[in-house]
Design an enzyme around this catalytic site. Structure first.
Site, mmCIF file in Angstrom:
data_model
loop_
_atom_site.group_PDB
_atom_site.id
_atom_site.type_symbol
_atom_site.label_atom_id
_atom_site.label_comp_id
_atom_site.label_asym_id
_atom_site.label_seq_id
_atom_site.Cartn_x
_atom_site.Cartn_y
_atom_site.Cartn_z
ATOM 1 N N ASP A 258 13.358 -7.781 -5.096
ATOM 2 C CA ASP A 258 13.974 -6.548 -4.572
ATOM 3 C C ASP A 258 14.293 -6.731 -3.094
ATOM 4 O O ASP A 258 14.850 -5.830 -2.468
ATOM 5 C CB ASP A 258 12.994 -5.379 -4.759
ATOM 6 C CG ASP A 258 13.610 -4.037 -4.387
ATOM 7 O OD1 ASP A 258 14.740 -3.772 -4.825
ATOM 8 O OD2 ASP A 258 12.962 -3.258 -3.655
ATOM 9 N N GLU A 263 18.767 -10.318 3.796
ATOM 10 C CA GLU A 263 19.335 -9.080 3.229
ATOM 11 C C GLU A 263 19.987 -8.179 4.265
ATOM 12 O O GLU A 263 20.847 -7.372 3.940
ATOM 13 C CB GLU A 263 18.251 -8.297 2.471
ATOM 14 C CG GLU A 263 17.187 -7.678 3.369
ATOM 15 C CD GLU A 263 16.202 -6.809 2.574
ATOM 16 O OE1 GLU A 263 15.620 -7.310 1.599
ATOM 17 O OE2 GLU A 263 16.027 -5.641 2.961
ATOM 18 N N HIS A 295 16.774 -3.869 -2.600
ATOM 19 C CA HIS A 295 15.765 -3.108 -1.840
ATOM 20 C C HIS A 295 15.742 -1.636 -2.280
ATOM 21 O O HIS A 295 15.893 -0.720 -1.469
ATOM 22 C CB HIS A 295 16.032 -3.214 -0.330
ATOM 23 C CG HIS A 295 14.764 -3.126 0.476
ATOM 24 N ND1 HIS A 295 14.478 -3.960 1.520
ATOM 25 C CD2 HIS A 295 13.697 -2.295 0.386
ATOM 26 C CE1 HIS A 295 13.306 -3.651 2.038
ATOM 27 N NE2 HIS A 295 12.800 -2.647 1.356
HETATM 28 P P1 NAI Z 1 -0.474 -2.127 2.985
HETATM 29 O O1 NAI Z 1 -0.560 -2.331 4.444
HETATM 30 O O2 NAI Z 1 -1.142 -0.940 2.367
HETATM 31 O O3 NAI Z 1 -1.042 -3.423 2.227
HETATM 32 C C1 NAI Z 1 -0.770 -4.724 2.602
HETATM 33 C C2 NAI Z 1 -1.960 -5.558 2.169
HETATM 34 O O4 NAI Z 1 -1.667 -6.919 2.455
HETATM 35 C C3 NAI Z 1 -3.247 -5.203 2.922
HETATM 36 O O5 NAI Z 1 -4.307 -4.993 2.011
HETATM 37 C C4 NAI Z 1 -3.489 -6.422 3.785
HETATM 38 O O6 NAI Z 1 -4.864 -6.677 4.028
HETATM 39 C C5 NAI Z 1 -2.847 -7.505 2.944
HETATM 40 N N1 NAI Z 1 -2.611 -8.727 3.655
HETATM 41 C C6 NAI Z 1 -2.352 -8.901 4.982
HETATM 42 N N2 NAI Z 1 -2.237 -10.211 5.257
HETATM 43 C C7 NAI Z 1 -2.416 -10.873 4.091
HETATM 44 C C8 NAI Z 1 -2.414 -12.233 3.739
HETATM 45 N N3 NAI Z 1 -2.209 -13.202 4.652
HETATM 46 N N4 NAI Z 1 -2.642 -12.565 2.459
HETATM 47 C C9 NAI Z 1 -2.854 -11.600 1.536
HETATM 48 N N5 NAI Z 1 -2.879 -10.291 1.812
HETATM 49 C C10 NAI Z 1 -2.661 -9.933 3.078
HETATM 50 O O7 NAI Z 1 1.066 -2.150 2.629
HETATM 51 P P2 NAI Z 1 1.777 -1.543 1.343
HETATM 52 O O8 NAI Z 1 2.126 -0.128 1.577
HETATM 53 O O9 NAI Z 1 1.004 -1.898 0.127
HETATM 54 O O10 NAI Z 1 3.141 -2.367 1.367
HETATM 55 C C11 NAI Z 1 3.164 -3.763 1.123
HETATM 56 C C12 NAI Z 1 4.515 -4.299 1.534
HETATM 57 O O11 NAI Z 1 5.496 -3.770 0.635
HETATM 58 C C13 NAI Z 1 4.972 -3.821 2.923
HETATM 59 O O12 NAI Z 1 4.505 -4.685 3.899
HETATM 60 C C14 NAI Z 1 6.461 -3.858 2.813
HETATM 61 O O13 NAI Z 1 6.887 -5.097 3.306
HETATM 62 C C15 NAI Z 1 6.746 -3.776 1.308
HETATM 63 N N6 NAI Z 1 7.465 -2.573 0.925
HETATM 64 C C16 NAI Z 1 8.607 -2.710 0.179
HETATM 65 C C17 NAI Z 1 9.322 -1.610 -0.216
HETATM 66 C C18 NAI Z 1 10.535 -1.731 -1.079
HETATM 67 O O14 NAI Z 1 11.331 -0.773 -1.172
HETATM 68 N N7 NAI Z 1 10.763 -2.851 -1.752
HETATM 69 C C19 NAI Z 1 8.925 -0.263 0.205
HETATM 70 C C20 NAI Z 1 7.666 -0.218 0.921
HETATM 71 C C21 NAI Z 1 6.984 -1.338 1.286
#
Ligand code: NAI
Length: 329
Positions: A258, A263, A295
């Site tokens: 996505d 992008e 996205h």
């Molecule tokens: P979040 O901050 O709640 O979770 C991210 C997790 O990744 C945390 O638990 C963190 O500890 C972990 N993390 C950090 N560094 C890491 C590493 N080196 N290895 C493994 N895990 C690691 O973020 P959330 O809300 O879950 O979003 C995740 C990602 O999804 C965002 O960063 C964003 O890039 C993406 N996203 C995509 C969307 C879309 O429309 N496709 C919309 C919203 C978010």
């Protein structure tokens, strides 16, 4: 207080206008992305509201400072597109929407996975063409398969629960362990173990220097042959050229994305009347086992309403009370 929106689409206007009714701020929407040239469009707004592909570089931040911008309000969870160090030096605050609907993105990851596995995009076209044959459409039972989830924050947690509900074995890697998930049956492992043991890998960690090209030539070799790779997080987590090689030699069995590293030049815009110049993306679209969405993981009614409410609340809180809700430092 005046707020200027960059990269605003029709749905941004619609949802933000609705969310703004309670305690109106003065909102101005621009379709144009934020770039150095477009900073000239800022009049006297002290708040700018940006989206994922507005790259708020150090150069732009110095212009924002000159223009007396005080707050950058991201209407997204990810914040890799803002030079936070430059913003801190300039004294410009940054806020975001840390969680709106983790279900929206997690359910989209599931959609990519199941559509790819059961080749729904092919059967849709076949049936419309009165071709009711099945050869080439076979998938696998997801039940019993091992799903590796990288990043078990808001979205990864929901995705873990969905896959547990389907009856998958769920293993995960994160820098923090979510005990609730452990109790639910998720086994935390090293990144190498997750990559090498999974039939399906789904990425849910943020893009940072430590996670850039997490999926690369070397890590792909350690993955199971035929692995299904899903990325709804950020394009830069994947070295796309290495993934194309692995799709060509069959090491990666299917890819659902996505998000795409380049992008920002394409997504959220319509190029259907022109020739897209991105050869990497064009190559990706030729594979029968690659499904790309632009996205749209966040794009549900519930998420849009939440994004609008939280963003405006972040702005009002700063403007009215000097309180920084959901600050990114
Ligand atoms: P979040 O901050 O709640 O979770 C991210 C997790 O990744 C945390 O638990 C963190 O500890 C972990 N993390 C950090 N560094 C890491 C590493 N080196 N290895 C493994 N895990 C690691 O973020 P959330 O809300 O879950 O979003 C995740 C990602 O999804 C965002 O960063 C964003 O890039 C993406 N996203 C995509 C969307 C879309 O429309 N496709 C919309 C919203 C978010």
């Amino acid at each position: 207080m005046k707020v200027l929106f960059f990269s605003a689409q029709s749905y941004d206007r619609e949802y933000f206008t609705r969310a703004n009714q309670a305690a109106p701020l003065e909102l101005r929407f621009l379709e144009a992305p934020l770039n150095v040239d477009n900073t000239a469009l800022i009049k006297d707004e002290q708040v700018i509201c940006v989206f994922v592909n507005d790259h708020v570089t150090a150069e732009i931040i110095s212009i924002l400072k000159e223009k007396n911008v005080k707050l950058i309000a991201l209407r997204s969870a990810g914040f890799n597109n803002v030079d936070l160090a430059a913003a801190a030096t300039a004294g410009i605050k940054v806020v975001r929407v840390p969680a709106y609907s983790p279900h929206a993105v997690a359910e989209h990851a599931l959609t990519l996975l199941t559509a790819l596995n059961r080749k729904i995009y092919k059967s849709y076209n076949r049936v419309r063409d009165n071709n009711f044959t099945l050869s080439g459409l076979e998938g696998i039972d997801l039940f019993g398969k091992t799903v590796g989830i990288i990043g078990t924050g808001n979205i990864g947690t929901v995705f873990c629960k969905i896959m547990l509900g389907i009856g998958c074995k769920v293993i995960a890697h994160d820098v923090y362990i979510n005990e609730e998930l452990v109790l639910a049956g998720v086994a935390y492992k090293s990144l190498d173990e997750v990559l090498s043991e999974s039939d399906i890998v789904s990425l849910h960690c943020p893009l940072m220097p430590a996670t850039k090209h997490l999926i690369n030539k070397n890590s792909i070799v350690s993955m199971k042959k035929g692995v299904i790779l899903i990325n709804t997080s950020r394009g830069g987590l994947i070295d796309t050229v290495a993934v194309i090689d692995a799709l060509k030699n069959g090491h990666i069995g299917a890819l659902g994305i996505d998000v795409y590293e380049q992008e920002e030049h394409l997504f959220f815009q319509n190029f259907s009347d022109t020739i897209v110049q991105d050869d990497v993306l064009s190559r990706l679209t030729t594979f029968p086992n690659v499904l790309i969405t632009a996205h749209q993981g966040f794009f549900t009614k519930e998420a849009l309403m939440q994004i609008s409410n939280i963003t405006l609340n972040n702005i009002r809180s700063y403007v009215d009370d000097g309180i920084l809700l959901n600050e990114v430092k």
